[in-house]
Design an enzyme around this catalytic site. Structure first.
Site, PDB file in Angstrom:
ATOM      1  N   ASP A  28     108.526 -18.107 -47.305  1.00  0.00           N
ATOM      2  CA  ASP A  28     107.248 -18.460 -46.550  1.00  0.00           C
ATOM      3  C   ASP A  28     107.052 -20.065 -46.606  1.00  0.00           C
ATOM      4  OD1 ASP A  28     105.085 -18.007 -45.065  1.00  0.00           O
ATOM      5  OD2 ASP A  28     103.838 -17.259 -46.787  1.00  0.00           O
ATOM      6  N   ASN A  76     106.353  -9.849 -37.568  1.00  0.00           N
ATOM      7  CA  ASN A  76     106.586 -10.914 -36.804  1.00  0.00           C
ATOM      8  C   ASN A  76     106.631 -10.959 -35.355  1.00  0.00           C
ATOM      9  OD1 ASN A  76     108.675 -12.183 -39.803  1.00  0.00           O
ATOM     10  ND2 ASN A  76     106.418 -12.199 -39.446  1.00  0.00           N
TER      11      ASN A  76
END
Length: 250
Positions: A28, A76
């Site tokens: 991330d 996503n």
């Protein structure tokens, strides 16, 4: 995916001082890393992709046999079309650029996740890379692409139900050792250590079943800045933890 007899390996013995055999990473912070530099988010994703090689290369010296990385989640797809399209092109570019080096370095590559929504060209490249590296055993790199833990369990349950309906599986024999045989990760041991970069303290639907007894490290470093030295420090820290898996030390 068909079921397999070799399900996820059971946890190691309690109180081990060994380092992690299987490390999973939620990579991330790519977008924030880029924005902090006044660049588009895709610039950060490209920087993050380059970081993967360094961490893969650091695995053997740290005793890590299995590395699983979270590249693209089922959630996503909610991102902008520009970012999603750019990520799909990045995955193809990564495979094209890294395939030979990964194979030569003894890395076996697997992909987990639902491939149905991915474009045919990318799926073909994924299949080819898995075939090319199938003989390797130095490091097992698993890339989670269009992956979600809940989605994985749902797909596994559907396959299990189909086997019950067809008479291949007796429902009375189903227990917690049965479902792992139907998961995307059925040939892999469960992760010992899960690392999330960027300062966020959540698991984001990643390896939900497999990580029941994993140790977690939530670190502030953004993924493009995550180095082999920091990776080594985290694996060494893991070795100092007492792992009891629900038991009590006597």
């Amino acid at each position: 995916m068909t079921s397999a007899a070799d399900a996820s390996n059971p946890p190691s013995e309690a109180g081990t001082v060994n380092g992690p055999r299987h490390v999973a990473i939620i990579m991330d912070g790519n977008g924030r890393w880029a924005q902090m530099r006044g660049r588009p988010r895709l610039f950060g994703h490209h920087a993050g992709a380059r970081r993967v090689r360094e961490i893969v290369e650091a695995c053997p010296e740290n005793g890590v046999k299995y590395l699983t990385i979270f590249a693209f989640s089922t959630e996503n797809w909610k991102r902008t079309q520009v970012e999603v399209s750019g990520l799909m092109k990045l995955f193809q570019r990564y495979i094209t650029k890294e395939a030979r080096a990964l194979s030569d370095d003894g890395v076996r590559v697997r992909f987990i996740g639902d491939r149905v929504r991915l474009n045919d060209k990318l799926v073909e490249m994924m299949d080819n890379l898995e075939t090319m590296t199938a003989h390797n055993d130095r490091v097992h790199l698993t890339i989670a692409l269009n992956y979600g833990g809940r989605d994985e369990v749902a797909r596994a349950t559907k396959r299990l139900a189909q086997d019950v309906a067809s008479g291949k599986l007796d429902p009375e024999t189903v227990d917690e050792e049965t479902l792992p045989k139907y998961l995307d990760t059925y040939v892999l041991p469960d992760p010992d250590l899960v690392i999330r970069t960027s300062g966020e303290a959540r698991i984001s639907n990643f390896l939900l079943w497999q990580s029941a007894y994993a140790e977690y490290e939530f670190i502030d470093t953004l993924w493009p800045d995550f180095t082999a030295d920091e990776f080594s420090a985290l694996t060494q820290k893991y070795g100092t933890r007492e792992r009891r898996f629900g038991a009590v030390k006597v």
